[in-house]
Design a protein around this motif. Structure first.
Motif, mmCIF file in Angstrom:
data_model
loop_
_atom_site.group_PDB
_atom_site.id
_atom_site.type_symbol
_atom_site.label_atom_id
_atom_site.label_comp_id
_atom_site.label_asym_id
_atom_site.label_seq_id
_atom_site.Cartn_x
_atom_site.Cartn_y
_atom_site.Cartn_z
ATOM 1 N N ARG A 58 10.787 -3.646 -79.512
ATOM 2 C CA ARG A 58 11.138 -2.251 -79.251
ATOM 3 C C ARG A 58 10.505 -1.421 -80.357
ATOM 4 N N TRP A 59 10.270 -0.163 -80.086
ATOM 5 C CA TRP A 59 9.490 0.618 -81.047
ATOM 6 C C TRP A 59 10.074 2.012 -81.271
ATOM 7 N N TRP A 66 13.145 -0.497 -89.896
ATOM 8 C CA TRP A 66 13.567 -1.860 -90.240
ATOM 9 C C TRP A 66 12.360 -2.697 -90.662
ATOM 10 N N ALA A 67 11.283 -2.636 -89.878
ATOM 11 C CA ALA A 67 10.118 -3.468 -90.165
ATOM 12 C C ALA A 67 9.453 -3.084 -91.480
ATOM 13 N N LEU A 83 5.165 -5.592 -80.008
ATOM 14 C CA LEU A 83 4.855 -6.203 -78.720
ATOM 15 C C LEU A 83 4.864 -5.139 -77.628
ATOM 16 N N THR A 84 3.690 -4.608 -77.294
ATOM 17 C CA THR A 84 3.601 -3.550 -76.286
ATOM 18 C C THR A 84 3.511 -4.098 -74.864
ATOM 19 N N ASN A 85 2.972 -5.301 -74.716
ATOM 20 C CA ASN A 85 2.809 -5.945 -73.404
ATOM 21 C C ASN A 85 1.993 -5.086 -72.441
ATOM 22 N N GLU A 100 3.397 6.428 -77.479
ATOM 23 C CA GLU A 100 4.778 6.399 -77.959
ATOM 24 C C GLU A 100 4.908 5.536 -79.213
ATOM 25 N N VAL A 101 4.262 4.376 -79.213
ATOM 26 C CA VAL A 101 4.331 3.487 -80.371
ATOM 27 C C VAL A 101 3.735 4.163 -81.604
ATOM 28 N N VAL A 102 2.568 4.774 -81.450
ATOM 29 C CA VAL A 102 1.903 5.391 -82.596
ATOM 30 C C VAL A 102 2.718 6.561 -83.134
#
Length: 506
Positions: A58-59, A66-67, A83-85, A100-102
């Protein structure tokens, strides 16, 4: 098929570069302002070459927080996998997810003064995936959020551990068995005929032109061939045997990409880990000079880029370290349909006579009776796990269609069924371990079947090609999870990994 030795004869010898040299160079650059590589992994198998790094399924901003803060062996890590899949998504969905991730990663980094991010678009070593869409979206999002433009996109699909190498700008697969020592251009393999991501060119500059529909012409691509990657070797050979200085190659690489601007594609020859480390030093030098780079790469690039040593394969004891394994059977889930996976499945079933085999029939999944069929499948898997290991695989006859969108729809339907079986089994009778074979399969099993949100990549179960995740939260905490790409290993690999983990092997 040319002989690898003949192709390499035109180039200098590789330069021996210790991982520590790369790590020290990165540490020096990050001393004042720490930098983290955010790796957008289009399926979970990209973690197979690294160890002791956090991975997210999840991102949200909190997940990145956390990461970025998580310590392993008392230290924060300089890379995190997400993990974007996206290889299982259509282009529009993949674009939305990358953006969204970036955005969320940059938002989390903004909370930590001085933290810098670099982005890696990790994809397939056999050139399948959303290229150039994904690096385009990442670059555009970084610009929109920070105003920073990307000068170059460094494309490094090579994966020497799995026999994928790039020489003279051409991407190859190494032969095995009777073809050992020979090279097959990747466009001549089954992977180039992929229903969703097929391609016609093995020469990387032409591949870029093909997949970008001419936006980047082949002659606009910067090619870092082995003469540049191994420039230090050439320099030493011409200077009366003086000691090899890897910084000669670093300077040559940085000089070669100095003209890159506006996301210029840059492809690199890679045959060995030393070549990857030489490239890492050169990229570090280029970034020190001010170049803004984005990476589109195969699995081992991150390991070399951060100066991580090659982790020896984990033993069965190490796989369970810190946890008490249950007495239940293990669950082996096979979804991939490439030839090597089917051969590995056949070898496993023939050698592991004590294991029960449950086939998920794809034709039935596509019918109206699928729900009742899944109920029966779960009951069978749970009952069999009480007695020993269970091999769950989808039917081996691949349903083919000429429509890429329909191919993805079928793949999603099958994956959803596999996820449901794993998740319901986990909640009823947790297995001793879980192995997932195939990219989409292992992604969906991790994120949805086992409900892993945060995990640590502990290392490989086979040298450089099969990854062990330790879930740190959720219902799968304490259950070793093995991410096994569909297109790696030899015929015995799946059986070898299962044997390490099983307490029911005959």
């Amino acid at each position: 098929m040319p002989l690898e030795a003949d192709v390499l004869a035109a180039f200098p010898a590789e330069v021996q570069i210790p991982a520590r040299l790369v790590a020290d160079s990165l540490a020096a650059s990050s001393e004042a302002f720490p930098r983290v590589l955010v790796v957008l992994d289009d399926d979970p198998t990209g973690t197979q070459s690294v160890s002791d790094l956090p991975v997210l399924t999840r991102w949200e901003v909190a997940d990145f927080a956390w990461a970025f803060a998580h310590e392993i062996n008392g230290q924060r890590q300089c890379a995190v996998y997400v993990l974007t899949n996206t290889r299982s998504l259509d282009p529009a969905e993949a674009a939305v997810r990358n953006e969204e991730v970036v955005r969320n990663a940059l938002a989390a980094a903004a909370r930590e003064p001085g933290l810098r991010l670099s982005f890696v678009s990790r994809s397939d070593s056999t050139l399948r995936g959303h290229y150039p869409l994904e690096p385009d979206v990442i670059a555009a999002t970084v610009t929109a959020v920070s105003g920073e433009a990307t000068d170059g996109v460094v494309i490094v699909p090579a994966f020497p551990d799995a026999g994928r190498v790039t020489i003279g700008g051409v991407h190859y697969m190494r032969g095995t068995g009777a073809d050992a020592g020979r090279l097959t251009p990747v466009a001549e393999t089954e992977f180039a005929r992929d229903a969703s991501f097929g391609f016609a060119n093995s020469e990387m500059a032409k591949y870029v032109e093909e997949k970008s529909h001419g936006r980047f012409s082949a002659d606009s691509v910067i090619v870092l061939d082995l003469n540049i990657i191994r420039a230090a070797s050439s320099s030493a050979a011409s200077s009366d045997g003086s000691a090899v200085d890897p910084q000669v190659s670093a300077k040559a690489i940085a000089d070669a990409i100095d003209s890159a601007t506006d996301s210029t594609p840059i492809v690199a020859d890679i045959v060995s880990e030393n070549d990857l480390r030489a490239l890492a030093l050169g990229l570090e030098e280029a970034e020190r000079r001010g170049k803004k780079l984005l990476y589109r790469v195969g699995p081992p690039f991150v390991r070399a880029r951060i100066g991580q040593e090659i982790r020896t394969e984990l033993s069965g004891e190490e796989a369970y370290a810190g946890n008490t394994p249950s007495n239940a059977g293990g669950l082996i889930v096979v979804g991939s349909h490439v030839g090597v996976t089917t051969r590995q499945l056949n070898a496993l079933t023939s050698q592991h006579g004590a294991a029960r085999v449950v086939e998920i029939d794809v034709d039935t999944l596509l019918c109206d009776s699928a729900e009742g069929y899944l109920d029966e499948t779960v009951e069978s898997v749970v009952a069999d796990l009480r007695r020993g290991d269970v091999i769950v695989h989808t039917s081996r006859l691949l349903i083919k269609t000429g429509d890429a969108a329909e191919s993805l729809r079928i793949a999603r339907t099958v994956s959803a069924a596999v996820v449901a079986v794993v998740n319901r089994t986990l909640k009823t009778f947790p297995p001793r371990f879980v192995i997932a074979k195939g990219g989409i399969t292992s992604s969906d099993v991790a994120a949805h079947g086992l409900q892993i949100r945060h995990a640590i990549v502990r290392g490989p179960m086979l040298p450089g090609i099969v990854s062990l995740w330790e879930p740190v939260d959720g219902p799968a905490k304490g259950i070793p999870y093995i991410v096994f790409a569909g297109n790696v290993g030899d015929d015995e690999s799946l059986a070898q990994v299962t044997r390490k983990l099983s307490n029911r092997w005959p």
